[in-house]
Scaffold this active site. Structure first.
Site, PDB file in Angstrom:
ATOM      1  N   GLU A 156      -2.121 -18.019  48.554  1.00 43.10           N
ATOM      2  CA  GLU A 156      -3.423 -18.369  47.601  1.00 43.10           C
ATOM      3  C   GLU A 156      -4.815 -17.054  47.806  1.00 43.10           C
ATOM      4  OE1 GLU A 156      -4.286 -23.101  49.592  1.00 43.10           O
ATOM      5  OE2 GLU A 156      -4.274 -21.146  50.928  1.00 43.10           O
ATOM      6  N   CYS A 183      -9.360 -11.591  48.760  1.00 38.61           N
ATOM      7  CA  CYS A 183      -8.749 -11.514  49.614  1.00 38.61           C
ATOM      8  C   CYS A 183      -7.201 -11.477  48.958  1.00 38.61           C
ATOM      9  CB  CYS A 183      -9.343 -13.151  50.782  1.00 38.61           C
ATOM     10  SG  CYS A 183      -8.493 -12.763  52.114  1.00 38.61           S
ATOM     11  N   CYS A 240       4.034 -16.560  57.348  1.00 40.36           N
ATOM     12  CA  CYS A 240       3.621 -15.271  58.306  1.00 40.36           C
ATOM     13  C   CYS A 240       4.511 -15.478  59.715  1.00 40.36           C
ATOM     14  CB  CYS A 240       2.810 -15.816  59.006  1.00 40.36           C
ATOM     15  SG  CYS A 240       1.573 -13.902  60.220  1.00 40.36           S
ATOM     16  N   CYS A 297      -0.543 -17.308  65.441  1.00 40.88           N
ATOM     17  CA  CYS A 297      -1.301 -16.891  66.442  1.00 40.88           C
ATOM     18  C   CYS A 297      -2.106 -18.286  66.433  1.00 40.88           C
ATOM     19  CB  CYS A 297      -2.865 -15.950  65.282  1.00 40.88           C
ATOM     20  SG  CYS A 297      -2.524 -14.121  65.228  1.00 40.88           S
ATOM     21  N   CYS A 304      -4.505 -20.381  63.795  1.00 46.68           N
ATOM     22  CA  CYS A 304      -5.093 -19.738  62.476  1.00 46.68           C
ATOM     23  C   CYS A 304      -4.135 -21.062  61.329  1.00 46.68           C
ATOM     24  CB  CYS A 304      -3.935 -18.514  62.850  1.00 46.68           C
ATOM     25  SG  CYS A 304      -3.400 -17.390  61.027  1.00 46.68           S
ATOM     26  N   CYS A 325     -11.712 -17.881  56.432  1.00 47.51           N
ATOM     27  CA  CYS A 325     -10.325 -17.115  56.565  1.00 47.51           C
ATOM     28  C   CYS A 325      -9.833 -18.403  57.407  1.00 47.51           C
ATOM     29  CB  CYS A 325     -10.970 -16.068  58.036  1.00 47.51           C
ATOM     30  SG  CYS A 325     -12.114 -15.162  57.319  1.00 47.51           S
TER      31      CYS A 325
HETATM   32  N1  SAH Z   1      -2.499 -11.562  59.440  1.00 47.52           N
HETATM   33  C1  SAH Z   1      -3.590 -10.546  59.417  1.00 47.52           C
HETATM   34  C2  SAH Z   1      -4.555 -10.386  58.389  1.00 47.52           C
HETATM   35  C3  SAH Z   1      -4.225 -12.501  57.874  1.00 47.52           C
HETATM   36  S1  SAH Z   1      -5.375 -13.543  58.523  1.00 47.52           S
HETATM   37  C4  SAH Z   1      -4.239 -10.978  60.785  1.00 47.52           C
HETATM   38  O1  SAH Z   1      -4.152 -11.659  61.219  1.00 47.52           O
HETATM   39  O2  SAH Z   1      -5.557  -9.632  60.694  1.00 47.52           O
HETATM   40  C5  SAH Z   1      -7.182 -13.110  57.874  1.00 47.52           C
HETATM   41  C6  SAH Z   1      -8.698 -12.730  59.386  1.00 47.52           C
HETATM   42  O3  SAH Z   1      -8.779 -14.571  60.020  1.00 47.52           O
HETATM   43  C7  SAH Z   1      -7.790 -12.600  60.893  1.00 47.52           C
HETATM   44  O4  SAH Z   1      -8.122 -11.359  61.870  1.00 47.52           O
HETATM   45  C8  SAH Z   1      -7.335 -13.922  61.802  1.00 47.52           C
HETATM   46  O5  SAH Z   1      -7.769 -13.865  62.900  1.00 47.52           O
HETATM   47  C9  SAH Z   1      -9.032 -15.026  60.874  1.00 47.52           C
HETATM   48  N2  SAH Z   1      -8.437 -15.545  60.996  1.00 47.52           N
HETATM   49  C10 SAH Z   1      -7.066 -16.735  61.187  1.00 47.52           C
HETATM   50  N3  SAH Z   1      -7.168 -18.293  61.657  1.00 47.52           N
HETATM   51  C11 SAH Z   1      -8.585 -18.309  61.386  1.00 47.52           C
HETATM   52  C12 SAH Z   1     -10.045 -19.416  61.602  1.00 47.52           C
HETATM   53  N4  SAH Z   1      -9.018 -20.923  61.608  1.00 47.52           N
HETATM   54  N5  SAH Z   1     -11.085 -19.543  61.471  1.00 47.52           N
HETATM   55  C13 SAH Z   1     -11.771 -18.633  61.564  1.00 47.52           C
HETATM   56  N6  SAH Z   1     -10.171 -16.995  61.017  1.00 47.52           N
HETATM   57  C14 SAH Z   1      -9.235 -17.173  61.518  1.00 47.52           C
HETATM   58 FE1  SF4 Z   2      -0.133 -14.671  60.927  1.00 45.04          FE
HETATM   59 FE2  SF4 Z   2      -2.594 -15.771  61.036  1.00 45.04          FE
HETATM   60 FE3  SF4 Z   2      -1.821 -14.324  62.881  1.00 45.04          FE
HETATM   61 FE4  SF4 Z   2      -2.557 -13.321  60.291  1.00 45.04          FE
HETATM   62  S1  SF4 Z   2      -3.988 -14.798  62.016  1.00 45.04           S
HETATM   63  S2  SF4 Z   2      -0.961 -12.995  61.906  1.00 45.04           S
HETATM   64  S3  SF4 Z   2      -1.902 -14.758  59.120  1.00 45.04           S
HETATM   65  S4  SF4 Z   2      -0.473 -16.630  62.003  1.00 45.04           S
END
Ligand code: SAH
Ligand code: SF4
Length: 393
Positions: A115, A128, A135, A139, A142, A368
């Site tokens: 996406e 973006c 991944c 996290c 996420c 995000c």
């Molecule tokens: N993997 C990288 C980049 C992608 S995530 C990283 O983790 O930095 C981009 C941003 O969105 C990151 O700061 C991540 O922590 C945040 N993010 C992920 N899931 C989210 C959610 N459900 N609500 C708000 N922000 C989120």
């Molecule tokens: Fe991967 Fe989501 Fe963690 Fe970013 S926030 S490192 S995309 S699992």
């Protein structure tokens, strides 16, 4: 690079060339393009100039058909068309949010899908971009993290996302027209699916192409790479790409961060902050962005805000507060608006900008952390997600 230099490892290892098929020129560095042109019959002496010409057609004008490259001899254009293609990922679907955000699902080689999100704002437009299908990290807040890594994107597939968006925004300039300074696509954030620092070389090559002044020509200051904290690759981001850096910080104790951003078990807060203090070229105009997702009752207390200030002391920084975006089965709730404002206030009073990110494209699950292509089914159950987050259902 001289003609005798061996083709770089990237060319050898990336699936840029199908076994028998033509070579895709998109995503090759200038040196790599020179090598493949020579390998397919361009005289060595002309190769550099030809790269310059073809490069401009592809990246400045958005041309995909060799026949339209009118400053090249007809016979040479035919020769190029025989050996090469100019291909970008195919758009499978496009959704437009009520707030103007556009979410694209694009298909890449192997039938995988990623996406890409375009976010229009008053005086800029941000794309973006994704760097991986899925991944490897997990996290717990996420959505992408619930999808296993399928593969890294190639440099071609990364820069191809930018070209695809420029197509959709109809933003390729017309040859001969005056340069338009007001760009619809003016900024790039590497905040889509995947951890960009686990795909460093491809991300770097793609961003170098996006920054090249004879092409897409985006300033390095308009590109932000977000990482969950892959410490050994952080310094290289400044040295080899030169873009801005954002860190998915999200917690102020190792105990909580271990649960939210499990890579913390490998490189903890202290190690991460040490790497950030040593980040090359760190100035106030190029501050590090600390991303902090606001999770109700998990990381959003006044005490957390005060601990955060202590931790980042001395680092030119801004703190971007992200209201948690919910997704089906998510084990967290968004902090209340009052809580987020109180948290922001404490940070602001300590001298740091602390903007609250407005969620964009929520109605189309484009915000995000909500990205996850439906074709790659969740490998984890709701129960597993909760267990990883240290929550019993
Ligand atoms: N993997 C990288 C980049 C992608 S995530 C990283 O983790 O930095 C981009 C941003 O969105 C990151 O700061 C991540 O922590 C945040 N993010 C992920 N899931 C989210 C959610 N459900 N609500 C708000 N922000 C989120
Ligand atoms: Fe991967 Fe989501 Fe963690 Fe970013 S926030 S490192 S995309 S699992």
């Amino acid at each position: 690079m001289t003609a005798t230099t061996p083709i770089t490892q990237d060319v050898m290892t990336l699936p840029r060339k199908l076994p028998e098929g033509p070579v895709n020129l998109v995503g090759l560095t200038r040196d790599q393009m020179r090598e493949v042109l020579i390998a397919h019959g361009t005289p060595e002496k002309q190769a550099k100039m030809r790269v310059g010409q073809i490069w401009q057609w592809i990246y400045q004008w958005g041309v995909r058909d060799f026949a339209l490259m009118t400053n090249l001899a007809k016979a040479y254009r035919a020769q190029l068309a025989e050996h090469f293609v100019i291909e970008i990922p195919e758009v499978v679907s496009k959704q437009v949010s009520t707030d103007g955000t556009r979410k694209y699902l694009v298909r890449i080689a192997g039938g995988h899908e990623v996406e890409v999100v375009y976010i229009p704002e008053e005086n800029r437009g941000t794309l973006c971009v994704s760097s991986q299908v899925g991944c490897t990290l997990t996290c717990s807040f996420c959505h992408t993290g619930t999808q296993k890594l399928v593969r890294n994107l190639t440099a071609s597939e990364i820069v191809g996302q930018i070209m695809m968006a420029r197509d959709d925004l109809d933003e390729w300039p017309v040859p001969g027209a005056p340069k338009d300074e007001t760009r619809l696509l003016s900024n790039i954030v590497l905040m889509g699916m995947g951890e960009p620092l686990y795909n460093f070389e491809n991300v770097r090559d793609a961003m170098k192409i996006a920054m090249d002044p004879e092409g897409i020509s985006l300033s390095r200051r308009r590109i932000t790479l977000s990482t969950s904290g892959v410490v050994p690759e952080i310094a290289r981001t400044a040295e080899e790409i030169g873009c801005l850096l954002a860190i998915s910080f999200h917690a102020t104790t190792d105990e909580v961060r271990d649960k939210l951003v499990p890579i913390n078990k490998r490189w903890n807060l202290e190690t991460l902050l040490e790497a950030l203090r040593a980040y090359p070229r760190l100035t106030n105009s190029e501050r590090i962005t600390f991303e902090y997702v606001m999770l109700n009752g998990v990381n959003d207390s006044d005490e957390d805000a005060r601990r955060l200030i202590k931790l980042i002391e001395g680092i030119p920084a801004k703190v971007n507060l992200i209201p948690f975006n919910e997704w089906p089965g998510a084990p967290y709730k968004r902090s209340s608006n009052n809580r987020i404002r109180a948290f922001a206030d404490i940070i602001y009073k300590a001298g740091y900008a602390s903007p609250i990110r407005t969620p964009r494209g929520e109605d189309i699950l484009a915000a995000c952390g909500q990205l996850k292509s439906a074709t790659e089914r969740a490998r984890k159950s709701r129960k597993q997600i909760a267990a990883d987050a240290g929550i019993s259902e």
